[in-house]
Design an enzyme around this catalytic site. Structure first.
Site, PDB file in Angstrom:
ATOM      1  N   ASP A  19      26.717   4.827 -28.620  1.00  0.00           N
ATOM      2  CA  ASP A  19      25.889   5.077 -27.445  1.00  0.00           C
ATOM      3  C   ASP A  19      24.486   4.555 -27.750  1.00  0.00           C
ATOM      4  OD1 ASP A  19      24.808   6.926 -29.165  1.00  0.00           O
ATOM      5  OD2 ASP A  19      25.456   8.677 -28.039  1.00  0.00           O
ATOM      6  N   SER A  20      23.577   4.680 -26.801  1.00  0.00           N
ATOM      7  CA  SER A  20      22.247   4.083 -26.972  1.00  0.00           C
ATOM      8  C   SER A  20      21.287   5.011 -27.689  1.00  0.00           C
ATOM      9  CB  SER A  20      21.659   3.762 -25.603  1.00  0.00           C
ATOM     10  OG  SER A  20      21.365   4.982 -24.921  1.00  0.00           O
ATOM     11  N   GLY A  21      21.653   6.271 -27.804  1.00  0.00           N
ATOM     12  CA  GLY A  21      20.735   7.263 -28.369  1.00  0.00           C
ATOM     13  C   GLY A  21      19.989   8.028 -27.298  1.00  0.00           C
ATOM     14  N   GLY A  22      19.994   7.500 -26.097  1.00  0.00           N
ATOM     15  CA  GLY A  22      19.224   8.115 -25.015  1.00  0.00           C
ATOM     16  C   GLY A  22      19.640   9.543 -24.710  1.00  0.00           C
ATOM     17  N   ASP A  53      19.648   4.188 -21.033  1.00  0.00           N
ATOM     18  CA  ASP A  53      19.455   4.620 -19.651  1.00  0.00           C
ATOM     19  C   ASP A  53      18.722   5.946 -19.642  1.00  0.00           C
ATOM     20  OD1 ASP A  53      21.568   6.028 -20.773  1.00  0.00           O
ATOM     21  OD2 ASP A  53      22.659   6.215 -18.895  1.00  0.00           O
ATOM     22  N   GLN A  57      24.069   4.690 -12.862  1.00  0.00           N
ATOM     23  CA  GLN A  57      23.485   6.019 -12.659  1.00  0.00           C
ATOM     24  C   GLN A  57      23.338   6.273 -11.163  1.00  0.00           C
ATOM     25  OE1 GLN A  57      22.928   8.489 -14.651  1.00  0.00           O
ATOM     26  NE2 GLN A  57      23.000   7.639 -16.726  1.00  0.00           N
ATOM     27  N   GLY A  85      25.853  10.089 -16.465  1.00  0.00           N
ATOM     28  CA  GLY A  85      25.194  11.125 -15.676  1.00  0.00           C
ATOM     29  C   GLY A  85      26.132  12.029 -14.900  1.00  0.00           C
ATOM     30  N   ASP A 103      35.193   9.460 -23.611  1.00  0.00           N
ATOM     31  CA  ASP A 103      34.851  10.134 -24.868  1.00  0.00           C
ATOM     32  C   ASP A 103      34.446  11.549 -24.496  1.00  0.00           C
ATOM     33  OD1 ASP A 103      32.017   9.336 -23.871  1.00  0.00           O
ATOM     34  OD2 ASP A 103      31.644  10.734 -25.504  1.00  0.00           O
ATOM     35  N   CYS A 119      54.538  19.803 -29.500  1.00  0.00           N
ATOM     36  CA  CYS A 119      53.626  18.925 -30.238  1.00  0.00           C
ATOM     37  C   CYS A 119      54.225  18.594 -31.608  1.00  0.00           C
ATOM     38  CB  CYS A 119      52.284  19.619 -30.417  1.00  0.00           C
ATOM     39  SG  CYS A 119      51.067  18.624 -31.293  1.00  0.00           S
ATOM     40  N   CYS A 162      52.307  17.198 -34.126  1.00  0.00           N
ATOM     41  CA  CYS A 162      51.221  16.944 -35.073  1.00  0.00           C
ATOM     42  C   CYS A 162      51.491  17.696 -36.380  1.00  0.00           C
ATOM     43  CB  CYS A 162      49.871  17.355 -34.478  1.00  0.00           C
ATOM     44  SG  CYS A 162      49.484  19.113 -34.583  1.00  0.00           S
ATOM     45  N   CYS A 180      51.284  21.548 -36.078  1.00  0.00           N
ATOM     46  CA  CYS A 180      52.404  22.202 -35.387  1.00  0.00           C
ATOM     47  C   CYS A 180      53.701  22.098 -36.189  1.00  0.00           C
ATOM     48  CB  CYS A 180      52.574  21.622 -33.990  1.00  0.00           C
ATOM     49  SG  CYS A 180      51.211  22.110 -32.903  1.00  0.00           S
ATOM     50  N   HIS A 193      45.262  19.178 -34.312  1.00  0.00           N
ATOM     51  CA  HIS A 193      46.099  19.475 -33.146  1.00  0.00           C
ATOM     52  C   HIS A 193      45.435  19.054 -31.840  1.00  0.00           C
ATOM     53  CE1 HIS A 193      48.637  21.243 -30.176  1.00  0.00           C
ATOM     54  NE2 HIS A 193      47.535  21.744 -29.651  1.00  0.00           N
TER      55      HIS A 193
HETATM   56 ZN   LIG Z   1      49.993  20.172 -32.624  1.00  0.00          ZN
END
Ligand SMILES: [Zn+2]
Length: 385
Positions: free
Chosen positions: A92-95, A146, A200, A227, A277, A315, A317, A320, A346
């Site tokens: 990201d830009s840090g903003g 931004d 934005q 935003g 994200d 699941c 993973c 699990c 998980h």
């Molecule tokens: Zn799991």
């Protein structure tokens, strides 16, 4: 070095199946990017993150700029080498962190002046500096600086902030082109780095439209919607996402920043988003909040004290496959670090698996069916949260 490219492979309604090509490999979209704030996804090793199927992670420029410093990272050959992760990275830009973490910030046309939240030292983040810092980090995708608007905001405030963000976006684009075409002094550790613009305009669709058109005119490699998920009603968020995504070019990736719940991911893919994200799966995991196909589960709850079942029967993973709710509750209550690791494994597995199922559904033109089935689970998710 493989230059950045986006290939749209298939569409099912507004949902899109695509592929990002970056200097550090391919990313299948729709994609979820685990957040690796300080150069690590909290509680996990990179090997775990790779095994979970993450094809790209996100790094936070604000944190890396303050500590250990972008110049130190550039001297180590860039962020990939420094942290030992050779798959794609978006920074990201840090903003956003300047607006949410830094003390005594003053925003002017030039940029953001603030004090480091670590040691109080005075700092300055301009659009050009945000580009230079990310060039030193050498991420595969860099974001423009931004202005982050608080919610709620008046239409006038949203318009003023959006216009400033467009002027900053132009300065960011110009600076990247300068870096690409000359050796202007800044160190570039990834010559194939792409740059995304950010739309934005708050919750005002006419402002979003104006922002989208002006940002697209600057010809970025991809476009983000920023935003949102800042406290506005969910239907309003979905509506802005859908109307804004429609206005963006088909041949560039679309990234919805900082969102969201599993249900949000499905709903926003349905509206044409390719990348996401969010700290939710990792942060919630460390707080004992688990996402499962049966709804949300709080491992602190006494009802799990002698529950021998895995977190999620469906699941596969590591957590699990090997551990019971009773054991995970015990680790959490005892304050063991392993609790954070197993819970994060998980939750991220659940998110990344959801994205995989989304991609398969789009490929087989079955996304709407998948979405309706998922909504029934999402209803339970919100009931049990
Ligand atoms: Zn799991």
């Amino acid at each position: 070095m493989q230059p950045f490219a986006f290939k749209l492979k298939h569409a099912d309604g507004a949902a899109r199946l695509g592929e990002l090509r970056t200097p550090h490999g391919l990313v299948e979209t729709p994609a979820f990017m685990p957040v690796g704030t300080q150069g690590a996804v909290k509680a996990l090793r990179h090997e775990d993150v790779e095994r979970l199927g993450a094809q790209i992670i996100l790094g936070n420029t604000y944190h890396l700029f303050l500590r250990p410093g972008d110049e130190l990272i550039a001297r180590r050959g860039g962020l990939h080498k420094f942290i030992g992760w050779d798959r794609p990275i978006l920074t990201d830009s840090g903003g956003y962190q300047v607006f949410s973490l830094a003390a005594r910030r003053v925003i002017t046309e030039d940029g953001a002046r603030f004090q480091s939240h670590l040691d109080g030292s005075p700092r300055m983040l301009t659009p050009e500096a945000a580009v230079d810092i990310q060039a030193r980090l050498g991420s595969d995708i860099a974001m423009v600086l931004d202005e982050c608007l608080a919610y709620p905001a008046t239409r006038d405030a949203a318009a003023e902030s959006m216009h400033r963000s467009i002027r900053w976006a132009r300065r960011c684009r110009d600076q990247l082109i300068r870096l690409r075409t000359s050796s202007a002094g800044a160190i570039v550790t990834n010559t194939g780095q792409a740059q995304f613009g950010i739309v934005q305009g708050g919750v005002f669709q006419d402002l979003r439209d104006e922002s989208a058109d002006a940002t697209v005119a600057l010809e970025f490699d991809g476009y983000a919607i920023g935003g949102l998920s800042v406290g506005e009603p969910i239907d309003m968020m979905y509506s802005v996402v859908g109307d804004t995504a429609r206005r963006l070019p088909d041949d560039r990736p679309r990234y919805l920043m900082g969102t969201g719940t599993p249900g949000d991911l499905v709903e926003c893919v349905a509206r044409g988003i390719d990348m996401f994200d969010c700290v939710l799966p990792t942060r919630n995991a460390r707080n004992g909040q688990l996402f499962t196909s049966e709804g949300r589960l709080n491992i602190k709850n006494a009802r799990y004290t002698e529950d021998d079942r895995p977190l999620d029967e469906r699941c596969s993973c590591y957590t699990c496959l090997h551990h019971s709710r009773a054991y995970l509750r015990h680790l959490y209550m005892a304050g063991e670090m392993t609790a954070g690791t197993l819970n994060t494994l998980h939750n991220l597995s659940y998110y990344l698996d959801t994205m995989k199922r989304i991609r398969e559904a789009i490929l087989f033109d079955a996304f709407e069916k998948f979405r309706l089935e998922f909504q029934r689970t999402a209803d339970r998710l919100s009931l049990e949260s």
